[in-house]
Design a protein around this motif. Sequence first.
Motif, mmCIF file in Angstrom:
data_model
loop_
_atom_site.group_PDB
_atom_site.id
_atom_site.type_symbol
_atom_site.label_atom_id
_atom_site.label_comp_id
_atom_site.label_asym_id
_atom_site.label_seq_id
_atom_site.Cartn_x
_atom_site.Cartn_y
_atom_site.Cartn_z
ATOM 1 N N TRP A 193 40.142 33.237 9.717
ATOM 2 C CA TRP A 193 40.541 32.671 10.843
ATOM 3 C C TRP A 193 40.511 30.640 10.566
ATOM 4 O O TRP A 193 40.868 30.167 11.525
ATOM 5 N N VAL A 194 39.922 30.105 9.253
ATOM 6 C CA VAL A 194 40.505 28.686 8.918
ATOM 7 C C VAL A 194 41.229 28.643 9.025
ATOM 8 O O VAL A 194 41.842 27.560 8.872
ATOM 9 N N GLN A 195 42.175 29.629 8.191
ATOM 10 C CA GLN A 195 43.512 29.547 7.749
ATOM 11 C C GLN A 195 44.238 29.466 9.555
ATOM 12 O O GLN A 195 45.119 28.936 8.667
ATOM 13 N N GLU A 196 43.793 30.456 10.226
ATOM 14 C CA GLU A 196 44.545 30.118 11.498
ATOM 15 C C GLU A 196 44.310 28.881 11.869
ATOM 16 O O GLU A 196 45.262 28.927 13.774
ATOM 17 N N HIS A 197 42.804 28.971 12.361
ATOM 18 C CA HIS A 197 42.620 28.141 13.664
ATOM 19 C C HIS A 197 42.512 26.260 12.600
ATOM 20 O O HIS A 197 42.315 25.513 13.755
ATOM 21 N N GLU A 198 42.361 26.352 11.545
ATOM 22 C CA GLU A 198 41.729 24.465 11.142
ATOM 23 C C GLU A 198 42.648 24.930 10.350
ATOM 24 O O GLU A 198 41.958 24.469 9.078
ATOM 25 N N PRO A 199 44.033 24.871 10.043
ATOM 26 C CA PRO A 199 44.634 25.194 8.667
ATOM 27 C C PRO A 199 44.140 23.629 7.503
ATOM 28 O O PRO A 199 44.715 23.346 6.797
ATOM 29 N N ASP A 200 44.178 22.186 8.123
ATOM 30 C CA ASP A 200 44.311 21.571 7.397
ATOM 31 C C ASP A 200 42.810 21.719 6.663
ATOM 32 O O ASP A 200 42.760 20.917 5.877
#
Length: 507
Positions: free
Chosen positions: A149-156
């Motif tokens: 989920w972080v990879q997709e929505h908060e890649p930074d």
Amino acid sequence: MQKEPKQEQERHVIGIDLGTSAVKTVLVNRKGQVAYEASQSYPLHQPKAGYSEQHPEDWVRGTLASLKELVEKAGIGGTDAVDGISFSGQMHGLVLTDKEGQVLRPAILWNDTRTTAQCRRIEEQLGPKLLSIARNRALEGFTLPKLLWVQEHEPDVLARAAHFMLPKDYVRYRLTGQLAMEYSDAAGTLLLDVAQKQWSQEIAAAFELPLSLFPPLVESFDQTGTLLPEIAEQSELSPATKVYAGGADNACGAIGAGILSEGRTMCSIGTSGVVLSYEERKDIDVQGRAHFFNHSEQDAYYIMGVTLAAGYSLTWFKETFAPGLSFDALLEGVSSVEPGSSGLLFTPYIVGERTPHPDATIRGSFIGMDAGHGLVHFTRAVLEGITFSLKESIDILRGTGKTVKEVISIGGGARNEAWLQMQADIFDADIIKLESEQGPALGAAMLAAYGSGWFASLQACAEAFLREAARYSPNPEHVARYESLYELYRVVYPHTRELNGHLAKYR
């Protein structure tokens, strides 16, 4: 005049249980007695529907405050009376830190449900390899879906991350400066090859996750440093105090209940309900119907089934229909009602279900209500429904070839005699209540005691620390009655699943 010989200072260990609402610390002596305990609560943040987060620094502040309170209560500040500290912790929560160890975002907790799409992605990408490697289904609670989920929505955020940790591992890192994760908690990430006890390069590569993110793996009883000087000063403990890796809350709960040898099974009824059994066979296949995790005991495992709303169903019922009564008053008359609650069935799916139905949409039911039912019938039906749900996990254990003749009952379900007898009758097994039951915090302390060399094994520690207080044996007439009622209970789920799917759009 001859001096009196100096009395040797009593030795202790400390168990830290990092829960979802509070951290609990216990000071335990060599007899297994909890000399003192303390706790500190911290907030839970739900910024959107389905989101559940906490700030990792709140855990650290709470842990230090609780340790200081414990040390001051015991009057051991500035001494070396504590041989070791270990941890139990809420599972699955995602903590991301940068290369300086700074937290990059609030921790996403085990009860966060935002990751359904990521679970489907895991299933599509890995197929049957998921169960063969990680040994568990992709569920919203686990850590890998949160990372995706972080990879997709908060890649930074993920690009800046140097490490991911689980809650107790972050607190231990802040106390010692040492990075580590032990197997019982790592097994709940969906990133561990459970049988081989190593991070799965195949799963990591499938989702482009660098192995540098993954902490070093250790055993639960391995020493992972000593207290940093500033932490020792704040907690009033010696900087030489040894710190051990600890375990997942369910693994530590199992240790604290003596589930450390083949044939030992535990039923824990708290907010959720857990049936957990010790397992030595690493190749056993439960086909994803229950969880299969590494135990905190070396080279051992456990099979675990979960009822999402066990004690929570009773709490919901009391607060909704009998808010003026205490739990004791609510349960007072249940033993006067015959098994089956005069034809009333309850299914505890009020927040969805986990075992054997991983279903976020299903909801609970009262079946068979009539004008003759009163509060006491509904109350007993709630207890029976919770226990029927837990029996479904007992059945999975027995289906693997296990013999379940005794079950150690802990948590809220062990505080009422009528409920203990009900568990004996529904499970068709002796139910054992322990003399002093401290749950995961005691299990953490036992890991510290074993790590500190107090005992030759965790099993020896359990034999010294744990004592049976009462035993409840099944009533054959009630067993037979409950067997037929249980078959009716099992029919409710398939008959209401589609109906609840339609009702979901009105929630």
